[in-house]
Motif scaffolding. Structure first.
Motif, PDB file in Angstrom:
ATOM      1  N   SER A   1      -1.885  13.243   1.238  1.00  0.00           N
ATOM      2  CA  SER A   1      -1.083  12.771   0.114  1.00  0.00           C
ATOM      3  C   SER A   1       0.016  13.783  -0.245  1.00  0.00           C
ATOM      4  O   SER A   1       1.172  13.416  -0.464  1.00  0.00           O
ATOM      5  CB  SER A   1      -2.007  12.532  -1.083  1.00  0.00           C
TER       6      SER A   1
ATOM      7  N   GLY B   1       5.245   4.868   4.632  1.00  0.00           N
ATOM      8  CA  GLY B   1       4.422   4.931   3.419  1.00  0.00           C
ATOM      9  C   GLY B   1       3.169   4.076   3.563  1.00  0.00           C
ATOM     10  O   GLY B   1       2.062   4.511   3.232  1.00  0.00           O
TER      11      GLY B   1
ATOM     12  N   ASP C   1      -7.741  13.828   2.438  1.00  0.00           N
ATOM     13  CA  ASP C   1      -6.902  12.797   1.798  1.00  0.00           C
ATOM     14  C   ASP C   1      -5.906  13.436   0.823  1.00  0.00           C
ATOM     15  O   ASP C   1      -4.759  13.001   0.713  1.00  0.00           O
ATOM     16  CB  ASP C   1      -7.731  11.712   1.110  1.00  0.00           C
ATOM     17  N   TYR C   2      -6.328  14.497   0.148  1.00  0.00           N
ATOM     18  CA  TYR C   2      -5.408  15.192  -0.756  1.00  0.00           C
ATOM     19  C   TYR C   2      -4.295  15.857   0.051  1.00  0.00           C
ATOM     20  O   TYR C   2      -3.128  15.840  -0.331  1.00  0.00           O
ATOM     21  CB  TYR C   2      -6.152  16.260  -1.576  1.00  0.00           C
TER      22      TYR C   2
ATOM     23  N   SER D   1       8.202  12.674   2.942  1.00  0.00           N
ATOM     24  CA  SER D   1       8.995  11.604   2.322  1.00  0.00           C
ATOM     25  C   SER D   1      10.268  12.145   1.665  1.00  0.00           C
ATOM     26  O   SER D   1      11.031  11.386   1.070  1.00  0.00           O
ATOM     27  CB  SER D   1       8.146  10.864   1.284  1.00  0.00           C
TER      28      SER D   1
ATOM     29  N   THR E   1       0.747   5.671   6.028  1.00  0.00           N
ATOM     30  CA  THR E   1       0.080   6.840   5.448  1.00  0.00           C
ATOM     31  C   THR E   1      -0.977   6.403   4.437  1.00  0.00           C
ATOM     32  O   THR E   1      -2.079   6.955   4.400  1.00  0.00           O
ATOM     33  CB  THR E   1       1.115   7.768   4.770  1.00  0.00           C
ATOM     34  N   ALA E   2      -0.641   5.380   3.636  1.00  0.00           N
ATOM     35  CA  ALA E   2      -1.613   4.883   2.651  1.00  0.00           C
ATOM     36  C   ALA E   2      -2.849   4.337   3.359  1.00  0.00           C
ATOM     37  O   ALA E   2      -3.986   4.553   2.917  1.00  0.00           O
ATOM     38  CB  ALA E   2      -0.978   3.795   1.800  1.00  0.00           C
TER      39      ALA E   2
ATOM     40  N   THR F   1       5.732   8.655  -5.592  1.00  0.00           N
ATOM     41  CA  THR F   1       6.665   9.126  -4.559  1.00  0.00           C
ATOM     42  C   THR F   1       7.630   8.025  -4.148  1.00  0.00           C
ATOM     43  O   THR F   1       8.747   8.305  -3.731  1.00  0.00           O
ATOM     44  CB  THR F   1       5.923   9.640  -3.308  1.00  0.00           C
TER      45      THR F   1
ATOM     46  N   ILE G   1      -5.014   7.194   4.618  1.00  0.00           N
ATOM     47  CA  ILE G   1      -5.803   7.783   3.517  1.00  0.00           C
ATOM     48  C   ILE G   1      -6.990   6.882   3.210  1.00  0.00           C
ATOM     49  O   ILE G   1      -8.121   7.340   3.057  1.00  0.00           O
ATOM     50  CB  ILE G   1      -4.914   7.980   2.262  1.00  0.00           C
TER      51      ILE G   1
ATOM     52  N   PRO H   1       0.847  -1.195   0.000  1.00  0.00           N
ATOM     53  CA  PRO H   1       0.000   0.000   0.000  1.00  0.00           C
ATOM     54  C   PRO H   1       0.884   1.246   0.000  1.00  0.00           C
ATOM     55  O   PRO H   1       1.879   1.282   0.701  1.00  0.00           O
ATOM     56  CB  PRO H   1      -0.793  -0.108   1.311  1.00  0.00           C
ATOM     57  N   TRP H   2       0.515   2.242  -0.762  1.00  0.00           N
ATOM     58  CA  TRP H   2       1.352   3.457  -0.838  1.00  0.00           C
ATOM     59  C   TRP H   2       0.450   4.666  -1.099  1.00  0.00           C
ATOM     60  O   TRP H   2      -0.541   4.531  -1.824  1.00  0.00           O
ATOM     61  CB  TRP H   2       2.385   3.308  -1.975  1.00  0.00           C
ATOM     62  N   PRO H   3       0.750   5.798  -0.513  1.00  0.00           N
ATOM     63  CA  PRO H   3      -0.125   6.960  -0.728  1.00  0.00           C
ATOM     64  C   PRO H   3      -0.081   7.442  -2.187  1.00  0.00           C
ATOM     65  O   PRO H   3       0.986   7.833  -2.663  1.00  0.00           O
ATOM     66  CB  PRO H   3       0.466   8.035   0.188  1.00  0.00           C
ATOM     67  N   SER H   4      -1.210   7.376  -2.859  1.00  0.00           N
ATOM     68  CA  SER H   4      -1.264   7.855  -4.250  1.00  0.00           C
ATOM     69  C   SER H   4      -1.179   9.371  -4.238  1.00  0.00           C
ATOM     70  O   SER H   4      -1.717  10.008  -3.340  1.00  0.00           O
ATOM     71  CB  SER H   4      -2.593   7.523  -4.898  1.00  0.00           C
ATOM     72  N   PRO H   5      -0.556   9.941  -5.265  1.00  0.00           N
ATOM     73  CA  PRO H   5      -0.601  11.411  -5.360  1.00  0.00           C
ATOM     74  C   PRO H   5      -2.028  11.829  -5.725  1.00  0.00           C
ATOM     75  O   PRO H   5      -2.571  11.336  -6.713  1.00  0.00           O
ATOM     76  CB  PRO H   5       0.374  11.732  -6.490  1.00  0.00           C
ATOM     77  N   LEU H   6      -2.636  12.642  -4.923  1.00  0.00           N
ATOM     78  CA  LEU H   6      -4.014  13.071  -5.197  1.00  0.00           C
ATOM     79  C   LEU H   6      -4.013  14.542  -5.570  1.00  0.00           C
ATOM     80  O   LEU H   6      -3.261  15.328  -5.014  1.00  0.00           O
ATOM     81  CB  LEU H   6      -4.895  12.859  -3.956  1.00  0.00           C
TER      82      LEU H   6
ATOM     83  N   PHE I   1       2.709  14.061   2.472  1.00  0.00           N
ATOM     84  CA  PHE I   1       3.621  12.926   2.361  1.00  0.00           C
ATOM     85  C   PHE I   1       4.617  13.137   1.220  1.00  0.00           C
ATOM     86  O   PHE I   1       5.822  13.011   1.408  1.00  0.00           O
ATOM     87  CB  PHE I   1       2.815  11.636   2.144  1.00  0.00           C
ATOM     88  N   SER I   2       4.079  13.464   0.033  1.00  0.00           N
ATOM     89  CA  SER I   2       4.981  13.519  -1.125  1.00  0.00           C
ATOM     90  C   SER I   2       5.833  14.787  -1.150  1.00  0.00           C
ATOM     91  O   SER I   2       7.004  14.737  -1.501  1.00  0.00           O
ATOM     92  CB  SER I   2       4.199  13.363  -2.430  1.00  0.00           C
TER      93      SER I   2
END
Lengths: 260, 625
Positions: free
Chosen positions: B431, B452, B427-428, B439, B455-456, A235, B459, A35-40, B434-435
């Motif tokens: 995200s 990661g 959630d945005y 991270s 955090t996922a 990321t 979300i 699982p990984w945070p998607s860029p939103l 994090f990015s």
């Protein structure tokens, strides 16, 4: 042979397409299941809306072929928050593809063994006639897909191959209809020749063989940054995809629709 | 079955819509998880509490909501109208002294059940008005509408030709009803049940109803041969189910159950001894994955300490955790603390220590002491941090104590938070946080796969939470984020759910709660039983507003639930648990107890007494013989 694939792994249109897009992404998604945070972003919002609307249309058409009254379906489509769904349903009901015939199988999954591996296809509609096999696929793209591109898509190859192999249709011609809800009068139709089917088998077999033969460090990142645009592992790879790439958008939308 | 039900309701929603059960039947269904159902239950019950309802009950809000939902679920899975809940509970209540501790007096107890009825009725009405489907409503719609519908049946019966249905004893009776009806049209079906099961009775599992399925079978086979346990363990299994008390020879008993020569006084000593014993077993050739450490409840410190000690000895450890507490997860806490700073409209600023911890995790070189110094400049009178102070505004004696690179990262984070859009969906925001920041090199989540993943999952948790709520046109991004954060802080969203049966860690010594281990159905050579004196081995959870054995198809209407029933149940539970564990033991059980339990008290529950009696009588017999 690599043994990193989970036992009993089933190959499908979506995971093979994901592998074609990016080997590294395939490994993270299907092997490591990370699982990984998607860029939103605002762009993702339209992605989510498109997915929800596409999924609703598929569900309504599925119910239609299961025998649920079209008026009830219309009421549900009208009450759906995205007005496109109601429009799409009307277009579908007015199209020749809404004809109810015997031996139609909506949202039907079939699986075949291909060189000792399992290959799955999830058809939107499979029509097994005595003298022909028809595959229908409903699409809700924002732009009309290119015929050449569709012909070379993994989906086209997998669907045709599974339909032929699972239904003993050496003598029956196989055709595939891509029907676009926003372009209802421009269906893209393929009629597959025996040689094409042989080529599809070879291509898919080779692709599976490649996946199985790779060692973990050979699942490398794609060099085509277009494929990164909607990938959730951006990321993880410290990459930013090229925005507004419709092809990548469509690929990930399809993968999402199939897997949810 | 619950996932089939959900999928079928989603697919055949149009059929359900045609029945006009809901106020807006053609609008899409809004499926509730346990957590979102609790959220909506809170919207119903909080005003009732303000008006004086539930005044006689001392329960945390979460437990109150979960028991109310549990009542609704029981009515659906057992198959009685939810409007009869209070009557059923009242009829079975005998007004005994133990219950009066909860209710003060008889009338208040009766009022409490009336409050239950009021709340569940209001909740159901609210669900029907807003297309909300909690688990109970899903079951009722499936059994009451879909299963009876010809179009649905035509579809469902053509989907499957054969059925293999395992662990029937762990399912509630509505599943057995469905299976019974379903199998009539299948080419073949195989139903498997374990007679010693029904471990989930408190959740509605009904082994008696499951066993009735055998009456409709063409062939019924019973397998009673034990292929796992050695003879001494089998002798103990027999002893457990025998009445009156049956003695065992000391040689048999000692071969099956191992007790230490001297009982340690305190729990940490016990853990030390357990780890020593495990080390010896591993050194003598027992594979680590053939060892399980089991306790009725597994606290985080217990898991941590055992894992640490075993890890130090080079022994791999696995833990079975059905869920991971959100509030205990440092990455999740860090992200949410930073979010509460970025969303001042939530009006829930973090306190000093929470912010200090978050900063130290977000910027590893900013230790708690320095972050404390930094934040002290900006705290409000009630010890809250409403905004992160600018480095340049700090007094020089403090700013000089913060290294340049750390100050630079702090400033990056501070300015990023300050410039974030307060109307951005949570959630945005997470995200991007994090990015863009966390991270990145030099920040706390950089190159951390665990960060990661956490955090996922956070979300995902938020996205699941907002799904039913966002259908409300007034629920904007700010409202949704606030409600999520508030619910989390109030404990309504207590867990980050991991995939079913997720085993954490490489194959090794398994540390698991007893029930989870039993449900895994996996034998091991050595079992270490901890907290022997605990009542958790057999006592049911205290649930003053519901009752799993009264709200049950096997309960005789009009009967009272008495103290005798409670005692009988405790003995039955203990017997079933012990048999279950021993049937999954291919070697020996190590009985582990200390004078003072993990909680620091002297506990003398039924299991400890049983073990002591067993050894005492065997020793006496041995000395006499």
């Amino acid at each position: 042979m690599s043994e990193i694939l989970p036992r009993g792994f089933v190959f499908s249109q979506s995971n093979l397409q994901a592998f074609q897009n990016c080997r590294f992404s395939f490994m993270l998604r299907y092997i490591r299941k990370l699982p990984w945070p998607s860029p939103l972003s605002a762009r993702s919002a339209s992605f989510e809306l498109d997915q929800a609307a596409g999924s609703m249309l598929h569900s309504l058409i599925h119910q239609y072929f299961l025998g649920i009254d079209a008026e009830l379906l219309r009421s549900c489509a009208e009450a759906f928050p995205d007005a496109r769904v109601s429009r799409w349903l009307e277009r579908f009901l007015a199209s020749p593809y809404s004809e109810i015939l015997p031996n139609q199988y909506p949202e039907h999954s079939q699986q075949i063994a291909l060189g000792g591996n399992l290959l799955l296809a999830k058809f939107d509609l499979l029509h097994l006639d005595d003298d022909a096999i028809q595959i229908c696929d409903w699409k809700t793209s924002r732009i009309l897909l290119n015929r050449v591109r569709l012909q070379n898509r993994i989906q086209t190859m997998v669907y045709a191959l599974v339909a032929v192999s699972a239904n003993d249709s050496k003598t029956r011609p196989v055709s595939m209809y891509y029907w676009e809800a926003d372009f209802p009068d421009n269906p893209i139709i393929f009629e597959f020749s025996p040689q094409q089917l042989i080529d599809f088998r070879k291509t898919i077999t080779n692709l599976i063989h490649t996946i199985k033969s790779l060692s973990p460090d050979e699942f490398i990142r794609t060099t085509n940054l277009n494929h990164c645009s909607y990938c959730e592992y951006q990321t993880y790879c410290s990459r930013v995809g090229i925005p507004k790439d419709e092809q990548a958008y469509q690929d990930w939308l399809e993968i999402g629709l199939l897997e949810n | 079955m619950s996932s089939i039900i959900r999928r079928m309701i989603a697919l055949f929603w149009t059929l359900i819509a045609g029945h006009k059960v809901f106020q807006h039947p053609f609008e899409p269904p809004r499926f509730l998880t346990l957590e979102t159902a609790q959220y909506y239950m809170a919207q119903i019950v909080d005003p009732l509490i303000d008006r004086g309802h539930f005044a006689a009950i001392t329960l945390t809000r979460n437990r109150l909501f979960s028991q109310l939902l549990d009542n609704l679920n029981k009515s659906a899975i057992v198959g009685f109208p939810h409007t009869t809940l209070a009557r059923r509970l009242k009829t079975a209540w005998n007004g005994d002294a133990s219950q009066l501790v909860v209710y003060d007096d008889v009338q208040l107890a009766v009022n409490a059940y009336d409050d239950v009825q009021l709340a569940v009725n209001a909740f159901r009405a609210y669900c029907l008005e807003n297309n909300l489907l909690d688990f109970s409503l899903q079951v009722e719609l499936f059994c009451g509408i879909l299963w009876q519908n010809n179009t649905f049946q035509k579809y469902f019966q053509t989907q499957y030709q054969h059925l293999i249905y395992d662990n029937a004893e762990e399912d509630p009776p509505y599943v057995h009803d469905i299976v019974k009806s379903w199998t009539k049209n299948l080419e073949s079906s195989l139903v498997i049940m374990d007679e010693g099961g029904g471990l989930r009775s408190f959740l509605g599992a009904d082994p008696i109803s499951a066993s009735a399925l055998s009456t409709t079978a063409d062939i019924a086979l019973r397998f009673d041969q034990n292929f796992v346990s050695p003879p001494p363990i089998q002798a103990v299994i027999e002893q457990i189910s025998s009445t009156p008390f049956q003695k065992l020879p000391l040689s048999t008993l000692s071969a099956a159950l191992l007790i230490p020569q001297a009982q340690p006084r305190f729990f940490p000593e016990l853990l030390y001894n357990v780890c020593q014993e495990i080390s010896e077993l591993v050194q003598n050739g027992t594979p680590a994955h053939e060892i399980a450490v089991l306790s009725p409840f597994l606290s985080d410190p217990l898991v941590f300490e055992l894992s640490r000690r075993l890890g130090k000895a080079g022994i791999p450890v696995q833990t079975l955790r059905p869920s991971l507490a959100l509030n205990a997860n440092p990455h999740v806490q860090t992200v949410l603390t930073l979010a509460s700073l970025a969303y001042p409209a939530w009006q829930m600023p973090p306190d000093l220590f929470q912010t200090q911890a978050a900063l130290s995790i977000a910027i590893p070189r900013l230790d708690p002491l320095r972050s404390h110094l930094l934040l002290k400049q900006a705290i409000s009178d009630d010890n809250r941090v409403t905004t992160l102070p600018l480095i340049e505004d700090l007094p020089e004696e403090i700013s000089v104590r913060i290294p340049q690179d750390v100050a630079h990262r702090y400033e990056t984070l501070r300015s990023w938070l300050a410039s974030s859009d307060p109307d951005e969906p949570l959630d945005y925001f997470i995200s991007r946080l994090f990015s863009d920041v966390l991270s990145q090199p030099g920040f706390g989540f950089a190159e951390s796969q665990l960060a990661g993943e956490d955090t996922a999952r956070l979300i995902e948790s938020y996205q699941k939470f907002k799904l039913p709520l966002s259908a409300d046109p007034q629920a904007d991004a700010s409202f949704l984020g606030k409600e999520y954060y508030r619910s989390l802080r109030q404990g309504l969203l207590s867990a980050l759910y991991l995939p079913d049966d997720e085993i954490v860690g490489e194959p090794g010594v398994l540390i698991s709660p007893v029930m989870t281990f039993l449900m895994q159905n996996r034998p091991v050579r050595h079992q270490f039983w901890l907290n022997l004196g605990s009542k958790g081995w057999y006592e049911r959870l205290e649930q003053p507003l519901t009752h799993p054995y009264v709200l049950n198809r096997q309960w005789q209407s009009g009967k009272k639930w008495t103290t005798d029933n409670e005692v009988e149940l405790a003995h039955f539970n203990l017997q079933r648990t012990l048999s279950g564990l021993l049937l999954r033991c291919s070697g020996q059980v190590h009985l582990c107890s200390s004078t003072y339990s993990e909680g620091g008290t002297e506990e003398r529950g039924l299991l400890l007494t049983w073990a002591q009696n067993l050894f005492r009588s065997a020793l006496r017999e041995d000395q006499n013989g």
